[in-house]
Design an enzyme around this catalytic site. Structure first.
Site, short mmCIF file in Angstrom:
data_model
loop_
_atom_site.label_atom_id
_atom_site.label_comp_id
_atom_site.label_asym_id
_atom_site.label_seq_id
_atom_site.Cartn_x
_atom_site.Cartn_y
_atom_site.Cartn_z
N ILE A 154 0.76 -1.31 0.02
CA ILE A 154 0.11 0.07 -0.03
C ILE A 154 0.75 1.29 -0.07
O ILE A 154 0.60 2.29 -0.91
CB ILE A 154 -0.95 -0.06 1.21
CG1 ILE A 154 -2.19 -1.22 1.11
CG2 ILE A 154 -1.73 1.19 1.24
CD1 ILE A 154 -2.88 -1.48 2.24
N PRO A 205 1.52 -1.46 9.57
CA PRO A 205 0.48 -2.43 10.38
C PRO A 205 0.39 -2.19 11.99
O PRO A 205 1.55 -1.37 12.53
CB PRO A 205 0.94 -3.84 10.27
CG PRO A 205 2.43 -3.78 10.04
CD PRO A 205 2.57 -2.49 9.27
N ARG A 233 -4.50 1.86 10.60
CA ARG A 233 -5.04 1.21 11.87
C ARG A 233 -5.21 2.49 12.87
O ARG A 233 -4.12 3.29 12.80
CB ARG A 233 -4.33 0.17 12.41
CG ARG A 233 -4.42 -0.92 11.74
CD ARG A 233 -5.88 -1.77 11.88
NE ARG A 233 -5.94 -2.90 11.13
CZ ARG A 233 -6.57 -3.23 10.15
NH1 ARG A 233 -6.91 -1.98 9.09
NH2 ARG A 233 -6.57 -4.31 9.47
N GLU A 262 -12.64 3.10 17.71
CA GLU A 262 -13.60 2.91 16.51
C GLU A 262 -14.59 1.46 16.84
O GLU A 262 -15.73 1.61 16.14
CB GLU A 262 -13.21 2.78 15.12
CG GLU A 262 -12.43 1.67 14.90
CD GLU A 262 -11.77 1.80 13.25
OE1 GLU A 262 -12.13 0.69 12.54
OE2 GLU A 262 -11.17 2.51 12.83
N HIS A 294 -13.39 4.02 8.20
CA HIS A 294 -12.76 2.90 7.75
C HIS A 294 -13.41 2.35 6.45
O HIS A 294 -13.50 1.08 6.43
CB HIS A 294 -13.02 1.68 8.85
CG HIS A 294 -11.80 0.87 8.95
ND1 HIS A 294 -11.34 0.21 10.19
CD2 HIS A 294 -11.16 0.15 7.94
CE1 HIS A 294 -10.14 -0.37 9.88
NE2 HIS A 294 -10.10 -0.54 8.55
#
Length: 331
Positions: A154, A205, A233, A262, A294
């Site tokens: 990503i 991550p 995240r 969240e 998200h």
């Protein structure tokens, strides 16, 4: 066999049903897997969970007692699953280790451009037929410096877009990505990156080592007019510290697709309820902050790949096979 899938959106349901057609029946629920909903899974060998499921030890024990042998999570992240308990129970847990990196990278740029060019404020104004430009001035990105924390698939996709904008590229990661180096990225330590960049985007991550990687000290290193984007995240950012800096008038813009608290909020309609999270309530009041729920991964391409991989993971479990997506298995 009938599979029980939790947390299925209306958009996702037909894709999921088509993918399993001719192989297994799939029962789709829009409720999320949690301690309250886990008893529903009694009698189902295979349960599929969404990214915001709470698979703590108690949930896993309830599932195992009801006969569940596999959890096929429809996401890459698995920090919501107690793998040690799953291993003790002899369960199989699988995830989706890869899907379109462009979905998240492109959305990260959507957030960056939206806060830079004040798109939300402009849209609200024009709905009221207010067409003034005051307060809407942004900046050209060409020639400015972008910092990419995490240069995996990503992060690389994000970097390629930044290269297309003509930006200077700084990166930080435990290992260098040759493709990013070829694009002209210079790898530096985190502190130099934060202090040097006009735009910082997070693509690492969530691990013990990266929890609150953007803490109060890191935020103070950043330029007052920098843009911060997080589409990875929520736990990567100390949100209370971020609010403190925002209250001091810092940052040109902040785009957040994730939030560290969240769970129990995102993916749900809370519009008729009193907001109990004071930090989130304060965060969304800043005019230069954009919070989305998200949704970075939520393209037909990425969701299709996630579901195809989930189907393959179920097939592997039933055949007693491991794959790169297997996190825990008794075989």
């Amino acid at each position: 066999m009938e599979i029980l899938a939790f947390g299925v959106t209306a958009d996702e349901r037909p894709i999921l049903e088509r993918a399993f057609a001719g192989q297994h029946e799939v029962r789709c629920l829009d409720v999320f897997l949690s301690e309250d909903t886990a008893p529903i899974a009694a009698g189902y060998e295979v349960v599929s969970s969404s990214v915001n499921a709470d698979l703590n030890g108690r949930v896993l024990r309830t599932l195992a007692a009801g006969g569940t042998k596999q959890i096929a999570q429809r996401s890459t992240g698995f920090n919501n699953i107690d793998l040690d308990v799953a291993r003790q129970l002899g369960m199989t847990v699988s995830r989706v280790s890869y899907y379109s990196p462009y979905s998240v990278a492109e959305f990260a740029w959507t957030l960056a451009m939206a806060v830079n060019r004040r798109i939300v404020r402009a849209s609200i104004r024009t709905r009221d037929f207010d067409f003034r430009l005051n307060g809407l001035m942004g900046r050209d990105l060409r020639g400015r410096t972008v910092g990419v924390l995490g240069t995996g698939k990503i992060g690389e996709a994000f970097t390629r877009i930044a290269h297309g904008f003509g930006m200077n590229l700084l990166g930080w990661d435990v290992a260098r990505n040759p493709a990013c180096v070829e694009l002209g990225m210079k790898y530096v330590d985190k502190e130099e990156l934060l202090a040097s960049c006009d735009l910082v985007s997070l693509h690492v991550p969530l691990l013990d080592s990266t929890h609150h990687i953007i803490d109060a000290d890191a935020l103070r290193l950043m330029r007052d007019d920098a843009i911060l984007v997080n589409s990875s995240r929520g736990g990567l950012i100390d949100t209370d510290a971020l609010v403190t800096e925002l209250r001091a008038g810092r940052f040109a813009g902040v785009g957040l697709d994730v939030y560290e608290a969240e769970a129990g909020v995102f993916f749900l309609d809370k519009s008729l309820e009193t907001v109990e999270d004071d930090t989130l309530a304060r965060l969304v009041t800043f005019p230069h902050v954009l919070v989305t729920s998200h949704q970075a991964y939520y393209t037909s391409d990425a969701v299709g790949q996630i579901i195809d991989t989930t189907v393959a993971n179920v097939a592997d479990h039933l055949a007693g096979r491991r794959s790169e997506n297997t996190l825990v298995a008794p075989y």
